[in-house]
Design a protein around this motif. Structure first.
Motif, PDB file in Angstrom:
ATOM      1  N   LYS A  62    -116.435 -20.927-133.498  1.00  8.26           N
ATOM      2  CA  LYS A  62    -116.145 -21.238-132.112  1.00  8.26           C
ATOM      3  C   LYS A  62    -117.260 -22.244-131.748  1.00  8.26           C
ATOM      4  O   LYS A  62    -117.198 -23.182-130.972  1.00  8.26           O
ATOM      5  N   LYS A  63    -118.540 -21.734-131.788  1.00 11.69           N
ATOM      6  CA  LYS A  63    -119.536 -22.441-131.253  1.00 11.69           C
ATOM      7  C   LYS A  63    -119.752 -23.852-132.210  1.00 11.69           C
ATOM      8  O   LYS A  63    -119.979 -24.911-131.418  1.00 11.69           O
ATOM      9  N   LEU A  64    -119.407 -23.854-133.505  1.00  8.02           N
ATOM     10  CA  LEU A  64    -119.449 -25.197-134.073  1.00  8.02           C
ATOM     11  C   LEU A  64    -118.315 -25.952-133.670  1.00  8.02           C
ATOM     12  O   LEU A  64    -118.555 -27.336-133.416  1.00  8.02           O
ATOM     13  N   VAL A  65    -117.176 -25.676-133.223  1.00  3.12           N
ATOM     14  CA  VAL A  65    -116.248 -26.530-132.683  1.00  3.12           C
ATOM     15  C   VAL A  65    -116.613 -26.836-131.495  1.00  3.12           C
ATOM     16  O   VAL A  65    -116.349 -28.290-131.070  1.00  3.12           O
ATOM     17  N   THR A  66    -117.384 -26.169-130.673  1.00  2.00           N
ATOM     18  CA  THR A  66    -117.793 -26.752-129.180  1.00  2.00           C
ATOM     19  C   THR A  66    -118.954 -28.123-129.471  1.00  2.00           C
ATOM     20  O   THR A  66    -118.856 -28.854-128.888  1.00  2.00           O
ATOM     21  N   ILE A  67    -119.814 -27.506-130.483  1.00  2.00           N
ATOM     22  CA  ILE A  67    -120.766 -28.587-131.005  1.00  2.00           C
ATOM     23  C   ILE A  67    -120.214 -29.837-131.249  1.00  2.00           C
ATOM     24  O   ILE A  67    -120.505 -31.210-130.940  1.00  2.00           O
ATOM     25  N   ILE A  68    -119.079 -29.745-132.082  1.00  2.00           N
ATOM     26  CA  ILE A  68    -118.529 -30.969-132.787  1.00  2.00           C
ATOM     27  C   ILE A  68    -117.824 -31.751-131.567  1.00  2.00           C
ATOM     28  O   ILE A  68    -117.870 -32.896-131.606  1.00  2.00           O
ATOM     29  N   SER A  69    -117.302 -30.976-130.754  1.00  2.00           N
ATOM     30  CA  SER A  69    -116.566 -31.786-129.515  1.00  2.00           C
ATOM     31  C   SER A  69    -117.671 -32.567-128.840  1.00  2.00           C
ATOM     32  O   SER A  69    -117.410 -33.427-128.325  1.00  2.00           O
TER      33      SER A  69
END
Length: 587
Positions: A62-69
């Motif tokens: 989830k955090k990875l998706v946020t950072i990529i966004s």
């Protein structure tokens, strides 16, 4: 003039920046965009570090998706601001050079003829076109790009120190070597670019002169010799450019090698620290690899952009040298010369094109309104100079010239020249239609006016024989017409302007008999009832003149009409007549 010894001339730069005053909003937008881009540049590596250390290793999807966004958002913002930055920096540059070119051309239009006598046309063209275009790159690729790169370096240095001061010191340790190399590079390129601009001007000047004078080149079989001279000039031009390439080929590998050394040291020290369980993580090492590349890349780019800035500054230096030239006829007259009667007086006029040689040596004469005077004399006697002085193309050294009893300096320059029409021996026509060459794009002169005037002086039939008639394009310098035809166009140009005073050089060298007959008719019509000064080459004109001025070596040696001057035993005019005009009269 800028001092070539300086790496950068801030005084000249400040003067150039003054041309952005009309575009302050755009200027500030570009400057602010540079600041924002520098801030956005450091976010991507920082987000990558967080993603590795806080999302990938802990397996937090989830955090990875946020950072990529977030990284995607930063990328979009970078694209938007970079677009605005590039477009408006170029827009600003083009508007500055537009204003600068207008100012330069407006100034050149008012230079004394003496300035053009001493300046090569090709060199002036280079200043007005090539050099000014080079100045635009100061804004589009130089100034703001350098500011953006410097801000980016400051931001990266700050984030590196905050993240890991030890790794930051490793990067900074390489910095003095690159700075020293950059400094040497800038100084060398300054000198190199000055040489480039000199050689470009020399090449332009040489090519322009040879193309203009190609007939002379071929008549005197100068092709081979001029070809060899051109090869030498072109070789110097190439060598000047190769010198800049040489400096670039030395500097950029050094900068690239320094960056690679910094990355190697980061991986070596950071990797050992990470392996031993230190504070440096894999995310920090990855971010620092990007930071070091981003930190050193602007230095290489700054050097590259500084090249562009230097070329622009060298060009600006040359353009401002012309803008600073004080070579104008002083137009302080306050009187408007309207509907002049045409009374002329030269009173003890002395003039020389340079200080060493006096061309006109204290001449005095008067011309009554409507009177026709002919000026005769050997080549170099000073006949054409009188034409130049009356129209104030040159300033006299002493004495006075008056029109209708008032010194010409007291009239505004435009009103004086509006009342004088000049037909020169060397007729210049623009690459345009006959109609536009006659009216010089004066909207107040209609085609009906031109046709009526052409009929009055007997040149309408000749113009109608040309393809398109008055809309016939004469090409550059009127090359599609004969010398006699060009002179007829010049007569009509003078006639439609309805001058109070006519100054005429009626040379007929290389003119066919039909054109000469038309010119003779035109001369009679155009001078009738109008004050006229004629540098006479035809006996018919001389005989009809009310007064003849005979000149020799800058002095008036005889004055009188044709019959009076023939009566003088061993007179200058009588000798001239016997040598030059008796054959014409016999024919």
């Amino acid at each position: 003039m800028a001092n070539s010894g300086k790496a950068f001339d801030f005084k000249l730069f400040k003067r150039l920046l003054a041309f952005t005053n009309n575009y302050k909003a755009v200027f500030y937008f570009v400057a602010v965009s540079a600041i924002i881009m520098s801030g956005l540049a450091v976010l991507s590596p920082k987000l990558l570090q967080i993603g590795i250390d806080e999302a990938i290793f802990p397996r937090d999807s989830k955090k990875l998706v946020t950072i990529i966004s977030l990284m995607l958002g930063v990328l979009v913002l970078e694209v938007i601001f970079q677009f605005g930055f590039i477009f408006y920096a170029n827009w600003l540059g083009q508007n500055v050079v537009k204003d600068l070119r207008i100012k330069l051309f407006n100034l050149m239009m008012r230079f004394k003829m003496q300035y053009f006598d001493k300046s090569a046309v090709g060199r002036l063209t280079t200043r007005a076109v090539n050099d000014i275009e080079t100045i635009s790159s100061i804004f589009s690729q130089g100034l703001f790009m350098i500011i953006s790169d410097l801000l980016k370096m400051v931001a990266i240095a700050g984030i590196m120190l905050y993240t890991s001061w030890k790794l930051a010191l490793i990067v900074f340790a390489i910095l003095p070597f690159i700075l020293y190399a950059t400094r040497l590079f800038q100084r060398a390129m300054k000198t190199a670019f000055e040489e480039v601009r000199n050689q470009v001007a020399n090449l332009n000047s040489y090519v322009q002169e040879r193309i203009t004078g190609m007939k002379i080149v071929q008549i005197f079989t100068r092709e081979e010799k001029d070809y060899k001279e051109f090869k030498e000039i072109n070789e110097k031009h190439k060598k000047a450019w190769v010198k800049t390439v040489w400096y670039n080929s030395i500097f950029f590998p050094i900068a690239e090698m320094s960056s690679s050394i910094a990355i190697g040291l980061i991986v070596w020290y950071g990797g050992l620290n990470a392996a031993e369980g230190g504070v440096i993580t894999l995310g920090i090492i990855t971010a620092f690899i990007q930071y070091s590349q981003m930190f050193f890349r602007p230095l290489r780019q700054i050097a590259d952009k500084f090249n562009t800035l230097q070329m622009g500054m060298v060009a600006a230096n040359r353009v401002f040298a012309i803008l600073d030239t004080k070579s104008h006829i002083v137009d302080t007259g306050e009187k408007n010369l309207e509907n002049a009667r045409g009374a002329l007086e030269f009173n003890n006029v002395v003039f020389g094109y340079n200080e060493e040689e006096t061309v006109i040596k204290g001449i005095s004469f008067t011309v009554k309104p409507g009177e026709i005077i002919a000026i005769v004399g050997a080549t170099g006697a000073g006949k054409s100079t009188i034409i130049n002085l009356l129209s104030r193309f040159y300033e006299i050294n002493s004495g006075s010239i008056s029109v209708d009893g008032t010194p010409i300096k007291e009239y505004t320059l435009s009103s004086l020249r509006d009342n004088i029409a000049v037909v020169l021996q060397d007729v210049f026509l623009f690459a345009d239609t006959i109609f536009n060459n006659i009216t010089l794009n004066d909207a107040s002169i209609t085609e009906e006016d031109v046709i009526m005037a052409a009929k009055q002086i007997g040149v309408h039939k000749f113009i109608k024989t040309l393809p398109g008639g008055y809309q016939y394009n004469v090409k550059e310098r009127g090359s599609m017409l004969s010398s006699g035809q060009r002179q007829l166009i010049a007569f009509l140009r003078a006639y439609v302007s309805k001058p109070s005073i006519l100054v005429l050089d009626e040379a007929t060298s290389s003119v066919d008999s039909y054109s000469e007959e038309l010119i003779q008719t035109a001369t009679e019509k155009i001078t009738k009832g109008r004050t006229s000064i004629v540098i006479a080459h035809r006996l018919a004109t001389i005989k009809k003149a009310d007064k003849i001025l005979v000149m020799d070596a800058g002095k008036i040696v005889e004055v009188g009409n044709h019959q009076e001057l023939l009566q003088k035993e061993n007179g200058y005019y009588r000798n001239l007549y016997e040598v030059q005009f008796m054959t014409e009269e016999a024919i």
